[in-house]
Each structure stands twice: as C-alpha cells, then as structure tokens.
Design a protein around this motif. Structure first.
Motif, PDB file in Angstrom:
ATOM      1  N   ASP A 292      25.093  32.969  42.346  1.00  0.00           N
ATOM      2  CA  ASP A 292      24.461  34.157  41.768  1.00  0.00           C
ATOM      3  C   ASP A 292      25.458  35.033  41.021  1.00  0.00           C
ATOM      4  O   ASP A 292      25.077  35.762  40.098  1.00  0.00           O
ATOM      5  N   SER A 293      26.735  34.998  41.421  1.00  0.00           N
ATOM      6  CA  SER A 293      27.723  35.889  40.812  1.00  0.00           C
ATOM      7  C   SER A 293      29.113  35.271  40.915  1.00  0.00           C
ATOM      8  O   SER A 293      29.338  34.310  41.664  1.00  0.00           O
ATOM      9  N   PHE A 294      30.048  35.867  40.168  1.00  0.00           N
ATOM     10  CA  PHE A 294      31.437  35.418  40.255  1.00  0.00           C
ATOM     11  C   PHE A 294      31.998  35.675  41.642  1.00  0.00           C
ATOM     12  O   PHE A 294      32.774  34.858  42.163  1.00  0.00           O
ATOM     13  N   ASP A 295      31.627  36.802  42.251  1.00  0.00           N
ATOM     14  CA  ASP A 295      32.132  37.098  43.596  1.00  0.00           C
ATOM     15  C   ASP A 295      31.698  36.032  44.592  1.00  0.00           C
ATOM     16  O   ASP A 295      32.491  35.610  45.448  1.00  0.00           O
ATOM     17  N   ASP A 296      30.437  35.584  44.500  1.00  0.00           N
ATOM     18  CA  ASP A 296      29.983  34.510  45.388  1.00  0.00           C
ATOM     19  C   ASP A 296      30.784  33.231  45.138  1.00  0.00           C
ATOM     20  O   ASP A 296      31.143  32.506  46.076  1.00  0.00           O
ATOM     21  N   PHE A 297      31.055  32.967  43.871  1.00  0.00           N
ATOM     22  CA  PHE A 297      31.832  31.778  43.501  1.00  0.00           C
ATOM     23  C   PHE A 297      33.253  31.854  44.065  1.00  0.00           C
ATOM     24  O   PHE A 297      33.736  30.906  44.700  1.00  0.00           O
ATOM     25  N   SER A 298      33.945  32.978  43.849  1.00  0.00           N
ATOM     26  CA  SER A 298      35.326  33.107  44.319  1.00  0.00           C
ATOM     27  C   SER A 298      35.391  33.122  45.842  1.00  0.00           C
ATOM     28  O   SER A 298      36.341  32.594  46.437  1.00  0.00           O
ATOM     29  N   ASN A 299      34.387  33.710  46.492  1.00  0.00           N
ATOM     30  CA  ASN A 299      34.348  33.684  47.959  1.00  0.00           C
ATOM     31  C   ASN A 299      34.175  32.255  48.478  1.00  0.00           C
ATOM     32  O   ASN A 299      34.748  31.880  49.504  1.00  0.00           O
ATOM     33  N   PHE A 408      45.531  39.000  41.211  1.00  0.00           N
ATOM     34  CA  PHE A 408      45.955  37.860  42.027  1.00  0.00           C
ATOM     35  C   PHE A 408      45.329  37.959  43.410  1.00  0.00           C
ATOM     36  O   PHE A 408      45.332  39.026  44.029  1.00  0.00           O
ATOM     37  N   SER A 409      44.803  36.839  43.902  1.00  0.00           N
ATOM     38  CA  SER A 409      44.051  36.849  45.156  1.00  0.00           C
ATOM     39  C   SER A 409      44.904  37.208  46.366  1.00  0.00           C
ATOM     40  O   SER A 409      44.393  37.762  47.347  1.00  0.00           O
ATOM     41  N   ALA A 410      46.208  36.912  46.324  1.00  0.00           N
ATOM     42  CA  ALA A 410      47.063  37.137  47.490  1.00  0.00           C
ATOM     43  C   ALA A 410      47.887  38.414  47.392  1.00  0.00           C
ATOM     44  O   ALA A 410      48.718  38.679  48.262  1.00  0.00           O
ATOM     45  N   LEU A 414      49.125  43.351  42.206  1.00  0.00           N
ATOM     46  CA  LEU A 414      49.439  42.721  40.919  1.00  0.00           C
ATOM     47  C   LEU A 414      48.346  43.039  39.912  1.00  0.00           C
ATOM     48  O   LEU A 414      47.165  42.761  40.138  1.00  0.00           O
ATOM     49  N   SER A 415      48.738  43.619  38.796  1.00  0.00           N
ATOM     50  CA  SER A 415      47.795  43.949  37.728  1.00  0.00           C
ATOM     51  C   SER A 415      48.508  43.781  36.394  1.00  0.00           C
ATOM     52  O   SER A 415      49.516  44.447  36.126  1.00  0.00           O
ATOM     53  N   GLN A 416      47.998  42.879  35.564  1.00  0.00           N
ATOM     54  CA  GLN A 416      48.596  42.595  34.266  1.00  0.00           C
ATOM     55  C   GLN A 416      47.503  42.578  33.201  1.00  0.00           C
ATOM     56  O   GLN A 416      46.313  42.421  33.501  1.00  0.00           O
ATOM     57  N   PHE A 448      44.687  32.195  43.681  1.00  0.00           N
ATOM     58  CA  PHE A 448      44.184  32.081  42.313  1.00  0.00           C
ATOM     59  C   PHE A 448      44.293  33.423  41.603  1.00  0.00           C
ATOM     60  O   PHE A 448      44.369  34.491  42.231  1.00  0.00           O
ATOM     61  N   PHE A 449      44.325  33.358  40.276  1.00  0.00           N
ATOM     62  CA  PHE A 449      44.285  34.545  39.431  1.00  0.00           C
ATOM     63  C   PHE A 449      42.858  34.740  38.933  1.00  0.00           C
ATOM     64  O   PHE A 449      42.137  33.767  38.664  1.00  0.00           O
ATOM     65  N   THR A 450      42.452  36.002  38.807  1.00  0.00           N
ATOM     66  CA  THR A 450      41.153  36.343  38.224  1.00  0.00           C
ATOM     67  C   THR A 450      41.392  37.039  36.891  1.00  0.00           C
ATOM     68  O   THR A 450      42.080  38.063  36.828  1.00  0.00           O
ATOM     69  N   LEU A 451      40.846  36.467  35.822  1.00  0.00           N
ATOM     70  CA  LEU A 451      40.937  37.049  34.485  1.00  0.00           C
ATOM     71  C   LEU A 451      39.584  37.656  34.127  1.00  0.00           C
ATOM     72  O   LEU A 451      38.534  37.056  34.413  1.00  0.00           O
ATOM     73  N   GLU A 452      39.595  38.832  33.481  1.00  0.00           N
ATOM     74  CA  GLU A 452      38.330  39.496  33.148  1.00  0.00           C
ATOM     75  C   GLU A 452      38.443  40.245  31.831  1.00  0.00           C
ATOM     76  O   GLU A 452      39.435  40.932  31.561  1.00  0.00           O
ATOM     77  N   LYS A 453      37.390  40.101  31.006  1.00  0.00           N
ATOM     78  CA  LYS A 453      37.268  40.893  29.783  1.00  0.00           C
ATOM     79  C   LYS A 453      35.788  41.074  29.459  1.00  0.00           C
ATOM     80  O   LYS A 453      35.031  40.098  29.415  1.00  0.00           O
ATOM     81  N   ASN A 454      35.390  42.324  29.270  1.00  0.00           N
ATOM     82  CA  ASN A 454      34.006  42.665  28.924  1.00  0.00           C
ATOM     83  C   ASN A 454      33.009  42.072  29.916  1.00  0.00           C
ATOM     84  O   ASN A 454      31.941  41.568  29.538  1.00  0.00           O
TER      85      ASN A 454
END
Length: 494
Positions: A292-299, A408-410, A414-416, A448-454
């Motif tokens: 249903d969502s990216f959060d469900d996927f990453s979890n 970064f998940s761990a 970390l914020s870039q 894992f890294f999470t990338l996000e834009k818009n």
C-alpha cells in the motif's frame, strides 16, 4: 687489544680480528626456546660484535623472565648471568640481539645483568641472542647463543565452514583453527545455536566439533566467548568471536530455486524482467503482490532481513514473507528464456504501475521472493571504507536528479542531498565501514538508503546479490570440480 678495567683483568677485541686468526667459531652452551616453530637458528655474529676476554674461561646463561606455554611475553626482560665478573659496558658492546631492538642494561653486581627492552618486542617472532668469550691464551672465541620466540596472540585463524557459508553439507564437522594449541575447556566457552549434540576433539591447532546430526536448511551460529584460553597461560581470546553458516536442504523436500538478485527496479513503461536459477523448471508460477505504501515496503524489507540474514538462501525459502494481506496484481505461468549460463529468464506479460511490490516465483510449494520497485527515480551507489557516492537520475526526463534527499536506515542523523549533477558524496556510515574493511561482523539486518524527491521514494539496498546460491559457486559440471577450501595440517609451505 683494548683493556677495560674491572674487578678482574678484562678486555674486549673486535670479533672480526678473531675470525682472521681462525677458520671457525666453536659453538658452546646454545640454549634454544621454541614454541610451535621449527625455524633453524643461524649464529648471530656480526663483524661489529665484541668478544669478552677474561682471565679464566667464562660461562654465560640467558633467561627470559616472563614465559608461559604460549612463549615469551613481548614485555619480558632478560637476565644474563656471567660466571666471571665483568662490567656493564663490556656487556653492552658484546651482547647481540637479532632482530635488533633498543634496550638498556641494569645490574646489581658484576655477574648478573638485566636486559630491559625500551619497548614491547614484536609478537610471534624468534629473537636470537649471542655473546662471545675468550681468554688471553686462546685464539678462538666461544659463542653462547640463545633463541626465544615471543607469544603469538591467542586468536581464531580460520573456520570450516567459513563465515556466512551456505549449502553446507549435513555431515560436515565444525573446525576452528586457532593460533595456539592446548586450548582449555572448549565445552564451557563455545556455544552453537540452535543447540546441537556432539563432542569436541582436536589435532594440534585445530579444534573440531563433531555434531551428531545437523538439521537441513538451518542457520547455525557458533559463538566463542572472550574467556576462551590456553592451558598454562593467562592469555585469552579477549573478545567474542562469532561465525554463521547455513546447511543445505534435502533436495527431495526443497528444490533449488532463487532469483539472481533480491531487488529489482523498473519504470512503469517497462515490462519487469527477472533472472533466476532452478533445478526443476517444470511447474513454475509467478505472482506479484503490491504494498500500500513505501513505508509498508521498507518495513517488509527490514523484517525479512532481520533474523534471516541476506545470505541465508535456504532459510529464506523456508521462511518467505507472508503475502496474505497484500493485493495480488499479477499471476501467470512464465514463458522461460534459457541461456548458456546458470540463469533462466522470464518477462512479465504487461508493465506494472508505479509502486512497490514483492514477486513470488514458486515451484510447487517452494517460493523464491524478490522485491520490486516501479519508479522513474533511479540511483547508482558505490561504497568504500571511507566514502560513499550516490548518483540519482530521473528516467522520465533523462537528466540528473537534483535535490534528492538521502537518509540511512541504520543512522537517523545521516541526511544528504544530491547536487545539480545528481551526486551526493559523503563519509561512509560506521556500520558499512566495518563490513567493507573485511571484519567478521555478522549483519543482523540489511541496511539501506532511502532517496526521496517530490514524494517519490526509492530504497537503495547496501547488498543486492544472491550469489551465495550455490555452495561452490554454481551448478555447472565445471564448477563442481572446483575446491571451496584447501587446508593442510601444516602451517609452513615450501
């Protein structure tokens, strides 16, 4: 000859002068201390060494003052005893050590001298010592020589199975090669989880646990606690050592089935295309389930790779992610495309909408699973011990993706953000530095890294490979003749 005054008439002469007069130097009083090493000793007689000359024949002894069953302590001192009285300056010029090291000489009388190294000696090293003596009436010098080996720190050198090995035979013994022999009470310091009955035996530096029975498709964790030590010594392992391996399945119960990778990315304009390996392709079926969502996927990713490490393929097959609560958006029998390598291929009949999916490939009741992201945001990542480089790209515009946020998940701190070229270059997180530097770190999860834009997100895993699928690297006839390990009972190769 140069005379040096002492309580008796004592003088020294360069040993090079003695060698001009005689053809050989007789060796007397050689005392050698060895620990598990058969290196031959060569007399230590540099041209700059001096010979101790005394009125009467002399006798020397040298003793390391801190020794146990592992060898000489690197912080030891040495006691040199002379039968005839001599002075400290004479000892300083005549005493030879190889490899050389800085030291000072202390004495309370003219017969006993303490050699005090200025710093710790090298570990696991044979040190040779020599001193030569003569009388005015003799033309040849008598050399006293000793050799002492410093301790080799107690540690684990290697294991069979190797750390993170998969497809391990059910009748294999568990071997631990240590730096020293005569280990003390392994039963009290080594645990295997899940518990397995058996007994320990050893041959020289190899400790072997012979299990009564290993279970198929099971991940075992072997832990050696920090207090594991050696008889006759205070030396201990010092820190916990742990390695994991996974046993093979019973082929009759679990067909060999697996995707080439564990993560795939496509756009909504492309039909997803997958590579897999299987020893039975007669009854394959594919299902795709949407989150249903990216959060469900990453979890789901985090859950699936916590407790079942990324490398444990048999456990992953027997403990698949539960898809019962997800929407099934595609179900079909794949049309296979075979190739000359280990893999076969299949393509989805249609493209999928933007979103996050898990794909099941089944052979009877046995599933293989892969995570799928359908998005126009793409990324490439390179990780070294020091730096991490991520390049983000917008496939819809075919341009670098500027302003993409990275987390970064761990490490929540970390914020870039990517620059105008779509690049972000930053210090590699500590947990990844440990893994890239070759440590024995056992990963409890997949970072894992999470990338996000818009509002569009992309999960970039730090590992994406199923190359541990075969224990010896593939199912071809050629690969079956390659060795996974080559060990002998000897530690010296000629």
């Amino acid at each position: 000859m140069n005379y040096i005054q002492g309580s008796t008439r004592t003088f020294v002469v360069r040993i090079g002068v003695i060698f001009i007069c005689v053809l050989a130097v007789s060796m007397v009083g050689i005392a050698v201390y060895y620990h598990a090493q058969n290196t031959p000793i060569t007399p230590v007689t540099p041209d700059t060494a001096e010979v101790v000359i005394t009125d009467k024949p002399n006798d020397f002894t040298l003793k390391a003052n801190s020794v146990d069953t592992l060898g000489v302590d690197p912080d030891t001192t040495f006691t040199l005893s002379s039968e005839q009285p001599i002075d400290k300056g004479t000892v300083k010029g005549a005493f030879v050590a190889s490899p050389s090291f800085g030291y000072k000489i202390e004495s309370t009388d003219s017969n006993t001298f303490t050699i005090v190294p200025e710093s710790s000696l090298k570990t696991n090293t044979v040190y040779q010592f020599a001193i030569s003596t003569a009388t005015p009436e003799t033309e040849d010098a008598h050399q006293f020589a000793w050799a002492y080996q410093t301790k080799n720190p107690f540690k684990v050198l290697s294991t069979i199975p190797a750390n993170l090995a998969t497809g391990v035979s059910l009748d294999l013994g568990i071997e631990i090669v240590l730096s020293n022999e005569k280990f003390k009470d392994p039963e009290q310091h080594i645990t295997i989880t899940p518990e397995v009955s058996g007994h320990f035996t050893n041959y020289r530096q190899t400790l072997v646990f012979l299990p009564d029975a290993l279970q198929p498709a099971t991940m075992y964790t072997v832990t050696i606690d920090k207090d594991f030590g050696v008889e006759g010594s205070h030396e201990k392992l010092g820190s916990e050592y742990q390695f994991q391996f996974e046993t093979t399945s019973n082929d009759a119960e679990l067909p060999r089935l697996g995707f080439e990778d564990q993560f795939y990315e496509y756009t909504a304009q492309d039909k997803p295309f997958f590579a897999f390996r299987s020893n039975d392709k007669s009854n394959l079926h594919v299902d795709a389930f949407k989150f249903d969502s990216f959060d469900d996927f990453s979890n789901a990713v985090d859950k699936q790779f916590t407790g079942i490490p990324y490398w444990a393929r048999y456990m992953r097959q027997t403990h698949p992610f539960d898809t019962s609560g997800l929407q099934n958006v595609a179900s079909f029998a794949p049309t296979l495309i075979d190739s000359d390598n280990f893999y076969s291929y299949f393509e989805f009949p249609t493209a999928l909408d933007d979103g996050y999916y898990i794909v099941n490939l089944t052979n009877g009741n046995t599933p293989a699973q892969a995570f799928l992201q359908v998005t126009n945001l793409a990324a490439s990542m390179q990780v070294s011990v020091d730096n991490t480089l991520i390049w983000a790209h917008d496939i819809s515009t075919k341009t670098p993706a500027e302003g993409v946020s990275i987390h970064f998940s761990a490490d929540d701190s970390l914020s870039q953000t990517t620059d105008s070229q779509g690049l972000a270059n930053f210090t590699t997180p500590a947990v990844l530095q440990d893994q890239t530097s070759g440590s024995y770190n056992i990963r409890k999860s997949l970072e894992f890294f999470t990338l996000e834009k818009n509002g569009v997100k992309l999960l970039v895993p730090t590992k994406n490979s199923s190359n541990t699928f075969w224990y010896l690297g593939g199912d071809s006839a050629a690969n079956r003749y390659y060795w996974g390990y080559l060990y002998t009972n000897r530690t010296l190769y000629l």
